[in-house]
Design a protein around this motif. Structure first.
Motif, short mmCIF file in Angstrom:
data_model
loop_
_atom_site.label_atom_id
_atom_site.label_comp_id
_atom_site.label_asym_id
_atom_site.label_seq_id
_atom_site.Cartn_x
_atom_site.Cartn_y
_atom_site.Cartn_z
N PHE A 1 -7.56 31.88 157.91
CA PHE A 1 -7.89 33.19 158.47
C PHE A 1 -7.99 34.26 157.37
CE2 PHE A 1 -6.71 37.28 160.36
CZ PHE A 1 -7.67 37.36 161.35
N LEU A 2 -6.99 34.24 156.47
CA LEU A 2 -7.01 35.26 155.41
C LEU A 2 -8.22 35.08 154.49
CD1 LEU A 2 -3.26 35.65 154.36
CD2 LEU A 2 -4.69 37.28 155.57
N ARG A 3 -8.61 33.84 154.29
CA ARG A 3 -9.79 33.63 153.44
C ARG A 3 -11.00 34.35 154.03
NH1 ARG A 3 -13.79 30.29 153.80
NH2 ARG A 3 -12.74 28.88 155.23
N LYS A 4 -11.15 34.21 155.37
CA LYS A 4 -12.29 34.88 156.02
C LYS A 4 -12.21 36.39 155.84
CE LYS A 4 -12.94 31.57 159.71
NZ LYS A 4 -12.10 31.31 160.87
N VAL A 5 -10.99 36.91 155.99
CA VAL A 5 -10.81 38.35 155.84
C VAL A 5 -11.19 38.77 154.41
CG1 VAL A 5 -9.06 40.17 155.71
CG2 VAL A 5 -9.02 38.53 157.62
N PHE A 6 -10.63 38.06 153.44
CA PHE A 6 -10.88 38.45 152.04
C PHE A 6 -12.34 38.34 151.66
CE2 PHE A 6 -6.24 37.27 150.99
CZ PHE A 6 -5.82 38.55 151.30
N GLU A 7 -13.01 37.33 152.24
CA GLU A 7 -14.43 37.16 151.89
C GLU A 7 -15.25 38.39 152.27
OE1 GLU A 7 -14.99 32.34 151.94
OE2 GLU A 7 -15.65 33.51 153.71
N ILE A 8 -14.87 39.01 153.37
CA ILE A 8 -15.61 40.20 153.80
C ILE A 8 -15.46 41.32 152.78
CG2 ILE A 8 -15.73 41.98 155.61
CD1 ILE A 8 -14.97 39.70 157.61
N PHE A 9 -14.26 41.49 152.26
CA PHE A 9 -14.04 42.52 151.22
C PHE A 9 -14.76 42.16 149.94
CE2 PHE A 9 -10.81 43.37 154.27
CZ PHE A 9 -10.68 44.75 154.26
N GLU A 10 -14.81 40.87 149.68
CA GLU A 10 -15.49 40.37 148.48
C GLU A 10 -16.98 40.70 148.54
OE1 GLU A 10 -14.23 38.40 145.94
OE2 GLU A 10 -16.25 38.32 145.08
N VAL A 11 -17.59 40.45 149.71
CA VAL A 11 -19.02 40.71 149.86
C VAL A 11 -19.32 42.18 149.55
CG1 VAL A 11 -20.88 40.88 151.60
CG2 VAL A 11 -19.41 38.86 151.53
N TYR A 12 -18.44 43.08 149.99
CA TYR A 12 -18.69 44.51 149.78
C TYR A 12 -18.02 45.04 148.51
CZ TYR A 12 -20.87 44.27 154.26
OH TYR A 12 -21.72 43.93 155.27
N GLU A 13 -17.62 44.12 147.64
CA GLU A 13 -17.04 44.47 146.33
C GLU A 13 -15.98 45.55 146.44
OE1 GLU A 13 -20.30 45.33 143.72
OE2 GLU A 13 -20.98 43.26 143.70
N THR A 14 -15.12 45.40 147.46
CA THR A 14 -14.10 46.41 147.69
C THR A 14 -12.72 45.86 147.37
OG1 THR A 14 -15.46 47.36 149.43
CG2 THR A 14 -13.11 47.93 149.47
N GLU B 1 3.03 37.42 161.64
CA GLU B 1 2.41 36.19 162.15
C GLU B 1 1.06 36.45 162.83
OE1 GLU B 1 2.57 32.86 162.10
OE2 GLU B 1 4.02 33.16 160.50
N VAL B 2 0.91 37.64 163.38
CA VAL B 2 -0.32 37.88 164.15
C VAL B 2 -1.21 38.97 163.59
CG1 VAL B 2 0.53 37.03 166.37
CG2 VAL B 2 0.97 39.40 165.70
N ALA B 3 -0.76 39.61 162.54
CA ALA B 3 -1.59 40.70 162.01
C ALA B 3 -1.42 40.79 160.51
CB ALA B 3 -1.19 42.02 162.66
N VAL B 4 -2.45 41.35 159.89
CA VAL B 4 -2.34 41.65 158.47
C VAL B 4 -2.82 43.09 158.28
CG1 VAL B 4 -4.47 40.32 158.16
CG2 VAL B 4 -3.24 41.05 156.17
N SER B 5 -2.07 43.84 157.49
CA SER B 5 -2.46 45.21 157.18
C SER B 5 -2.77 45.27 155.70
CB SER B 5 -1.32 46.18 157.46
OG SER B 5 -1.31 46.53 158.82
N LEU B 6 -3.84 45.93 155.37
CA LEU B 6 -4.13 46.08 153.94
C LEU B 6 -4.70 47.46 153.68
CD1 LEU B 6 -7.36 45.55 154.00
CD2 LEU B 6 -6.66 43.17 153.95
N THR B 7 -4.74 47.81 152.41
CA THR B 7 -5.26 49.14 152.08
C THR B 7 -6.39 49.02 151.08
OG1 THR B 7 -3.85 49.54 150.15
CG2 THR B 7 -2.96 50.17 152.28
N ILE B 8 -7.30 49.99 151.20
CA ILE B 8 -8.37 50.11 150.20
C ILE B 8 -8.43 51.56 149.75
CG2 ILE B 8 -9.73 48.16 151.06
CD1 ILE B 8 -11.57 50.19 152.45
N ASP B 9 -8.97 51.72 148.55
CA ASP B 9 -9.07 53.02 147.95
C ASP B 9 -10.53 53.47 148.06
OD1 ASP B 9 -9.01 55.05 146.12
OD2 ASP B 9 -8.58 53.81 144.38
N ASP B 10 -11.42 52.51 147.85
CA ASP B 10 -12.85 52.80 147.87
C ASP B 10 -13.37 52.51 149.28
OD1 ASP B 10 -15.57 52.62 147.71
OD2 ASP B 10 -15.60 51.01 146.21
#
Ligand code: ASP
Length: 441
Positions: free
Chosen positions: A321-334, A343-352
């Motif tokens: 699941f996390l791989r899918k999430v990270f790939e999306i950020f990767e595509v947008y170079e963020t 267990e059921v959620a992930v929170s993350l932060t971005i600056d850009d």
């Protein structure tokens, strides 16, 4: 062995301060001096470039003219020796004519980079002439003769080493070499730069390639403080920091250092000393390979953070699941800064947040998304703080503010809290109260 000394915008921002810089560098030791543009100049150049981009030609020209007037005044105050004054006045008018000519060209990024480069070209030319007027044997080293970044915008250290050492060998007789911070060539040979605040980075790159015995960064504050002096009273300069601690702090908004500054020198263990041009006898901060485990040494905050909560039943006991999430950020170079999971959620932060909408809409195909803007990261730094016996005192902050996320143990040297931007000042003040009476700096 030579030292490299970098002076920031305020240090070269007035005739009086340039006089301080002259006294500091004129101690009989051979050295390389890296200068920023005079304070305010790069901001003006950024605004001129924006006007050129938006075809506000007249507004760009009038801003160029008022900047030019300021320089004419500085040259006249700085250089009383007639022939030097005339030579520098000619150079200044050449640079401003170049800027005026840029307003009639169509905007491109290389044109913007040429515009931004003028500040450092002006400050170094003026300051070098001033040293000569004062009888100091100085030599201008054009940064564009040796400073270069590669296709991925990293300094091309091999090229820089060869070119700079070559230039130094050709001019062995000088006592003080003056060069421009910030500016460089890109991999195609066009004028580029090391990003805003990049003169610090120039200094450590130069220090690394000449194997300097020390790099000094001279600003207008007595070293790195243990909390943000703009919001907290009674902050203290930190006498020693390790490279790891400095890197964490620089990234998290302790504005005094450009984030990449310590990278070039840390492998060779070349120390970086932060000093105050207006108060040279203050000890400042020494950043080196040594580290002292002393609990929490400093607190810094970074604003304009966006938090994204990604919640999905599919995450439970699932892999990938996390791989899918990270790939999306990767595509947008963020880049992702902080991350916490349940267990059921992930929170993350971005600056850009340039591509926030696109990222959110893709994430919505795999999860339920909540976005909170206007967050701040408060980061606490100290060698091995996660193990330090006093660190628990930081959790007293939980009774004062609502913590949106906490990241503990990502590195042993950092604990980060995510809070609402409006709670930032209160959090910094409270943490100062809880923590810094405990630490002997
Ligand atoms: N003059 C540039 C800036 O203002 C680079 C520097 O000062 O470090 O960002």
């Amino acid at each position: 062995m030579m030292q490299v000394l970098k002076f920031g915008g305020t240090s070269v921002g007035s005739v009086e301060n340039m006089n301080h810089v002259r006294t500091i560098i004129n101690d009989g030791d051979k050295k390389i001096v890296v200068l920023s543009a005079m304070s305010g100049t790069t901001n003006s150049l950024v605004s001129i470039a924006a006007k050129v981009k938006n075809n506000h030609t007249e507004a760009a020209q009038s801003e160029i003219k008022s900047l030019n007037e300021k320089y004419v005044e500085v040259v006249n105050d700085l250089l009383s020796e007639r022939s030097l004054n005339a030579k520098v006045a000619d150079y200044v008018s050449e640079r401003f004519n170049f800027l005026l000519a840029c307003t009639n060209k169509s905007y491109t990024l290389p044109l913007e980079n040429e515009i931004l480069a003028q500040g450092e070209l002006l400050s170094t030319y003026m300051f070098n002439a001033y040293l000569q007027q004062e009888g100091i044997n100085s030599q201008l080293l054009p940064a564009l003769d040796f400073m270069k970044i590669d296709a991925v915008k990293e300094p091309d250290l091999k090229y820089i080493r060869e070119r700079l050492n070559g230039v130094l060998e050709n001019t062995p007789e000088a006592d003080i070499y003056i060069t421009q911070g910030f500016i460089c060539l890109d991999d195609h040979g066009a004028v580029s730069n090391l990003q805003r605040g990049g003169s610090d980075y120039t200094a450590t790159i130069v220090g690394a390639v000449i194997k300097a015995d020390e790099v000094q960064i001279w600003t207008d504050i007595d070293g790195m403080h243990n909390n943000d002096p703009r919001f907290v009273e009674g902050t203290q300069p930190i006498s020693d920091l390790s490279f790891d601690e400095a890197a964490e702090l620089a990234y998290f908004g302790a504005k005094i250092l450009h984030p990449q500054t310590v990278l070039p020198v840390r492998a060779d263990g070349i120390p970086v000393r932060l000093k105050n041009t207006m108060n040279p006898s203050a000890l400042g901060t020494l950043i080196s390979s040594d580290h002292v485990e002393n609990g929490i040494k400093a607190i810094a905050a970074k604003d304009n953070i966006t938090a994204i909560k990604i919640k999905s039943g599919r995450m439970l006991q699932a892999h990938g699941f996390l791989r899918k999430v990270f790939e999306i950020f990767e595509v947008y170079e963020t880049p992702i800064d902080m991350i916490t999971t349940s267990e059921v959620a992930v929170s993350l932060t971005i600056d850009d947040d340039k591509n926030l909408d696109k990222i959110v809409s893709e994430l919505e195909s795999i999860a339920i998304i909540e976005v909170d803007k206007n967050q701040s990261i408060v980061c606490l730094v100290g060698h091995s703080i996660v193990n330090h016996e006093d660190t628990f005192k930081l959790f007293q902050i939980l009774k004062d503010v609502k913590i949106r996320m906490i990241s503990y143990g990502g590195s042993r040297n950092n604990i980060s809290l995510l809070i609402d931007a409006e709670d930032k000042i209160g959090t910094l003040q409270k943490l100062n109260e809880y923590l810094f009476e405990l630490v002997t700096l």
